[in-house]
Scaffold this active site. Structure first.
Site, PDB file in Angstrom:
ATOM      1  N   LEU A 180      35.851  52.407  38.466  1.00  0.00           N
ATOM      2  CA  LEU A 180      34.453  52.802  38.451  1.00  0.00           C
ATOM      3  C   LEU A 180      33.635  51.994  37.553  1.00  0.00           C
ATOM      4  CD1 LEU A 180      33.039  55.129  40.028  1.00  0.00           C
ATOM      5  CD2 LEU A 180      32.910  56.236  37.747  1.00  0.00           C
ATOM      6  N   GLY A 181      33.424  50.724  37.888  1.00  0.00           N
ATOM      7  CA  GLY A 181      32.636  49.671  37.320  1.00  0.00           C
ATOM      8  C   GLY A 181      31.249  49.730  37.921  1.00  0.00           C
ATOM      9  N   GLU A 189      45.663  35.489  51.170  1.00  0.00           N
ATOM     10  CA  GLU A 189      44.528  35.138  52.225  1.00  0.00           C
ATOM     11  C   GLU A 189      44.643  33.589  52.560  1.00  0.00           C
ATOM     12  OE1 GLU A 189      40.952  36.490  50.334  1.00  0.00           O
ATOM     13  OE2 GLU A 189      41.677  38.771  50.306  1.00  0.00           O
ATOM     14  N   ARG A 225      41.054  43.182  45.417  1.00  0.00           N
ATOM     15  CA  ARG A 225      41.968  41.845  45.701  1.00  0.00           C
ATOM     16  C   ARG A 225      42.979  42.540  46.259  1.00  0.00           C
ATOM     17  NH1 ARG A 225      38.088  39.440  44.983  1.00  0.00           N
ATOM     18  NH2 ARG A 225      37.638  37.951  43.336  1.00  0.00           N
ATOM     19  N   HIS A 251      37.707  39.165  54.078  1.00  0.00           N
ATOM     20  CA  HIS A 251      37.002  38.887  52.706  1.00  0.00           C
ATOM     21  C   HIS A 251      35.489  38.579  52.788  1.00  0.00           C
ATOM     22  CE1 HIS A 251      38.008  38.008  48.180  1.00  0.00           C
ATOM     23  NE2 HIS A 251      36.734  38.497  48.433  1.00  0.00           N
ATOM     24  N   ARG A 285      41.084  52.449  33.308  1.00  0.00           N
ATOM     25  CA  ARG A 285      42.052  52.648  32.047  1.00  0.00           C
ATOM     26  C   ARG A 285      41.052  53.687  31.121  1.00  0.00           C
ATOM     27  NH1 ARG A 285      42.414  46.406  31.271  1.00  0.00           N
ATOM     28  NH2 ARG A 285      40.244  46.601  31.711  1.00  0.00           N
ATOM     29  N   GLY A 318      33.172  41.012  51.660  1.00  0.00           N
ATOM     30  CA  GLY A 318      32.456  41.941  50.784  1.00  0.00           C
ATOM     31  C   GLY A 318      31.222  41.718  50.562  1.00  0.00           C
TER      32      GLY A 318
HETATM   33  P1  NAP Z   1      33.470  45.793  36.597  1.00  0.00           P
HETATM   34  O1  NAP Z   1      32.353  46.229  36.579  1.00  0.00           O
HETATM   35  O2  NAP Z   1      34.246  45.111  35.727  1.00  0.00           O
HETATM   36  O3  NAP Z   1      34.710  47.179  36.983  1.00  0.00           O
HETATM   37  C1  NAP Z   1      35.811  47.091  37.095  1.00  0.00           C
HETATM   38  C2  NAP Z   1      36.494  48.543  36.619  1.00  0.00           C
HETATM   39  O4  NAP Z   1      37.891  48.277  37.146  1.00  0.00           O
HETATM   40  C3  NAP Z   1      36.014  49.100  35.682  1.00  0.00           C
HETATM   41  O5  NAP Z   1      35.915  50.503  35.863  1.00  0.00           O
HETATM   42  C4  NAP Z   1      37.481  49.104  34.788  1.00  0.00           C
HETATM   43  O6  NAP Z   1      37.535  50.233  34.008  1.00  0.00           O
HETATM   44  C5  NAP Z   1      38.648  49.050  35.891  1.00  0.00           C
HETATM   45  N1  NAP Z   1      39.730  48.567  35.469  1.00  0.00           N
HETATM   46  C6  NAP Z   1      39.883  47.304  35.210  1.00  0.00           C
HETATM   47  N2  NAP Z   1      41.182  47.116  34.957  1.00  0.00           N
HETATM   48  C7  NAP Z   1      42.016  48.233  35.316  1.00  0.00           C
HETATM   49  C8  NAP Z   1      43.309  48.823  35.451  1.00  0.00           C
HETATM   50  N3  NAP Z   1      44.222  47.788  35.143  1.00  0.00           N
HETATM   51  N4  NAP Z   1      43.551  49.796  35.871  1.00  0.00           N
HETATM   52  C9  NAP Z   1      42.358  50.856  36.269  1.00  0.00           C
HETATM   53  N5  NAP Z   1      41.357  50.525  36.394  1.00  0.00           N
HETATM   54  C10 NAP Z   1      41.008  49.199  35.938  1.00  0.00           C
HETATM   55  O7  NAP Z   1      33.759  44.785  37.973  1.00  0.00           O
HETATM   56  P2  NAP Z   1      33.016  44.921  39.225  1.00  0.00           P
HETATM   57  O8  NAP Z   1      31.795  43.902  39.103  1.00  0.00           O
HETATM   58  O9  NAP Z   1      32.851  46.319  39.831  1.00  0.00           O
HETATM   59  O10 NAP Z   1      33.972  44.217  40.293  1.00  0.00           O
HETATM   60  C11 NAP Z   1      35.062  44.535  40.443  1.00  0.00           C
HETATM   61  C12 NAP Z   1      36.285  43.733  41.338  1.00  0.00           C
HETATM   62  O11 NAP Z   1      35.694  43.732  42.714  1.00  0.00           O
HETATM   63  C13 NAP Z   1      35.957  42.206  41.040  1.00  0.00           C
HETATM   64  O12 NAP Z   1      36.720  41.794  39.847  1.00  0.00           O
HETATM   65  C14 NAP Z   1      36.796  41.713  42.460  1.00  0.00           C
HETATM   66  O13 NAP Z   1      38.273  41.481  42.251  1.00  0.00           O
HETATM   67  C15 NAP Z   1      36.169  42.570  43.384  1.00  0.00           C
HETATM   68  N6  NAP Z   1      35.286  42.373  44.308  1.00  0.00           N
HETATM   69  C16 NAP Z   1      35.681  42.065  45.624  1.00  0.00           C
HETATM   70  C17 NAP Z   1      34.569  41.540  46.396  1.00  0.00           C
HETATM   71  C18 NAP Z   1      35.019  41.499  47.951  1.00  0.00           C
HETATM   72  O14 NAP Z   1      34.356  40.319  48.550  1.00  0.00           O
HETATM   73  N7  NAP Z   1      35.772  42.044  48.597  1.00  0.00           N
HETATM   74  C19 NAP Z   1      33.370  41.273  45.924  1.00  0.00           C
HETATM   75  C20 NAP Z   1      33.195  41.227  44.608  1.00  0.00           C
HETATM   76  C21 NAP Z   1      34.024  41.761  44.088  1.00  0.00           C
HETATM   77  P3  NAP Z   1      38.554  50.260  32.603  1.00  0.00           P
HETATM   78  O15 NAP Z   1      38.296  48.985  31.768  1.00  0.00           O
HETATM   79  O16 NAP Z   1      38.097  51.582  31.854  1.00  0.00           O
HETATM   80  O17 NAP Z   1      39.811  50.164  33.286  1.00  0.00           O
HETATM   81  C1  8YV Z   2      33.411  36.054  46.815  1.00  0.00           C
HETATM   82  C2  8YV Z   2      34.339  38.079  45.504  1.00  0.00           C
HETATM   83  O1  8YV Z   2      33.737  36.003  48.081  1.00  0.00           O
HETATM   84  O2  8YV Z   2      32.747  38.253  43.801  1.00  0.00           O
HETATM   85  C3  8YV Z   2      34.078  38.180  44.052  1.00  0.00           C
HETATM   86  O3  8YV Z   2      34.842  38.569  43.326  1.00  0.00           O
HETATM   87  O4  8YV Z   2      35.748  38.348  45.896  1.00  0.00           O
HETATM   88  C4  8YV Z   2      33.568  37.445  46.587  1.00  0.00           C
HETATM   89  O5  8YV Z   2      32.258  38.161  46.374  1.00  0.00           O
HETATM   90  C5  8YV Z   2      34.594  35.112  46.286  1.00  0.00           C
HETATM   91  O6  8YV Z   2      34.463  35.309  44.869  1.00  0.00           O
HETATM   92  C6  8YV Z   2      34.014  33.811  46.403  1.00  0.00           C
HETATM   93  O7  8YV Z   2      34.989  32.845  46.280  1.00  0.00           O
END
Ligand code: NAP
Ligand code: 8YV
Length: 307
Positions: free
Chosen positions: A142-143, A250, A221, A268, A165, A270
């Site tokens: 929940l970030g 991927e 991921r 991918h 965590r 998002g």
């Molecule tokens: P964020 O603000 O850092 O939030 C991450 C959340 O995950 C926090 O609530 C953190 O809380 C929790 N977390 C971290 N490690 C954990 C663990 N081992 N077990 C359980 N919870 C854990 O990050 P965000 O900006 O929301 O982005 C999150 C992720 O989304 C990125 O790192 C990326 O991998 C993914 N993403 C995917 C796409 C896509 O295109 N599909 C796009 C953007 C991002 P705690 O520290 O309390 O554990």
């Molecule tokens: C991007 C993502 O596609 O922001 C992330 O973590 O997974 C996506 O927004 C990717 O990082 C671009 O390489």
């Protein structure tokens, strides 16, 4: 002019803003000792070998918020600042998660095929789907994006629960155990970072707890979900549905997953709208330009925040 190593593609807009300030080098042709800055993305990152070879590296600017393909601890140890692009993509990725959830509940792909293949005309109507109203939705992570997902789901009046965590200062119910949370959930939405701490945490036990009527959404991921266990659970009915934007290897998606009717699969995407990708590109470049000007950055990763 500082020397910038470009790993992966950049847009013309990004290049046009960088060229007046940096000498840009492609990965096939550069002198490692010259490089002070790197531009990369979350997928390619910077390999340990390349990072070790860049003796005069000062800064890495990564396009995307996830940065598990960069050893940020090692970078911080060497005094190298790593930046990423948080926040500008929150709403877009949250929309993708909601889209996947609704597509699973309302069988959007099956019903689209009903129309396209002429089955509607032959059968008269399609089978009913499931309502997405009033569900218990578990958010794993929940970030920034996880909270945006919770807000965006509000019109469907869910009960939101979450696992991370550490508990957050929010009104949603916290579970310190992921399996225990999955037992309570109709839907589990994964949005943690990747990397070793989350590797395979959505395992067979979590999927069984989610159950035959349960839906798994992964926009985090591919590494977060045990993919072979997912294929097994979806095939034998232990788990009901999955909506996936990310995969273990991927762009290779196992044929078994592609053959399953109870999945919605995205490549991918998002954050992949013109507007959001432009905002990510702008922040990636802003970090580099500001660092070249005065040594500070806008959005360092937490490991480098104190540099
Ligand atoms: P964020 O603000 O850092 O939030 C991450 C959340 O995950 C926090 O609530 C953190 O809380 C929790 N977390 C971290 N490690 C954990 C663990 N081992 N077990 C359980 N919870 C854990 O990050 P965000 O900006 O929301 O982005 C999150 C992720 O989304 C990125 O790192 C990326 O991998 C993914 N993403 C995917 C796409 C896509 O295109 N599909 C796009 C953007 C991002 P705690 O520290 O309390 O554990
Ligand atoms: C991007 C993502 O596609 O922001 C992330 O973590 O997974 C996506 O927004 C990717 O990082 C671009 O390489």
């Amino acid at each position: 002019m500082p020397d910038l190593l470009q790993i992966g593609p950049i847009s013309e807009e990004m290049r046009a803003r960088l060229e007046p300030v940096f000498a840009i080098h492609q990965t096939k042709r550069y002198t490692p000792d010259d490089i002070t800055h790197v531009i990369t993305n979350g997928n390619l990152g910077v390999t340990p070998k390349i990072m070790a070879s860049l003796k005069n590296l000062k800064m890495i600017s990564s396009y995307g918020v996830g940065y598990e393909a960069i050893d940020a601890v090692e970078a911080a140890r060497r005094g190298i600042i790593v930046t990423h692009t948080p926040d500008v993509l929150n709403e877009e990725v949250a929309t993708t998660a909601v889209l996947l959830m609704l597509a699973c509940y309302r069988e959007m792909l099956r019903d689209d095929a009903y129309v396209r293949t002429g089955k509607w005309a032959r059968m008269g109507s399609a089978p009913l789907t499931r309502s997405a109203e009033n569900q218990t939705v578990g958010i794993l992570g929940l970030g920034r994006i996880g909270q945006a997902i919770a807000h965006k789901l509000a019109p469907w009046q869910p009960r939101i629960v979450y696992h991370a965590r550490n508990p957050k200062d929010v009104a949603y119910t916290y579970f310190d155990n992921l399996t225990a949370m999955a037992f309570e959930c109709d839907v589990l939405i994964c949005i943690t970072p990747g990397g070793s701490s989350t590797q395979g945490i959505v395992n067979a036990e979590v999927m069984a707890a989610l159950g035959p009527q349960g839906t798994l959404i992964n926009v985090s991921r591919g590494s977060v979900v045990d993919e072979p266990a997912l294929i097994k659970a979806l095939s034998n009915g232990t788990l009901g549905w999955a909506g996936l934007d990310v995969f273990a290897h991927e762009p290779d998606v196992p044929q078994a997953l592609r053959d399953l009717p109870n999945t919605v699969l995205l490549p991918h995407v998002g954050s992949a709208t013109v507007e959001t990708r432009a905002a990510m590109g702008a922040l990636t470049v802003d970090n580099l330009l500001q660092h070249a000007e005065n040594g500070t950055v806008i959005s360092p990763v937490p490991e480098c925040a104190g540099l």
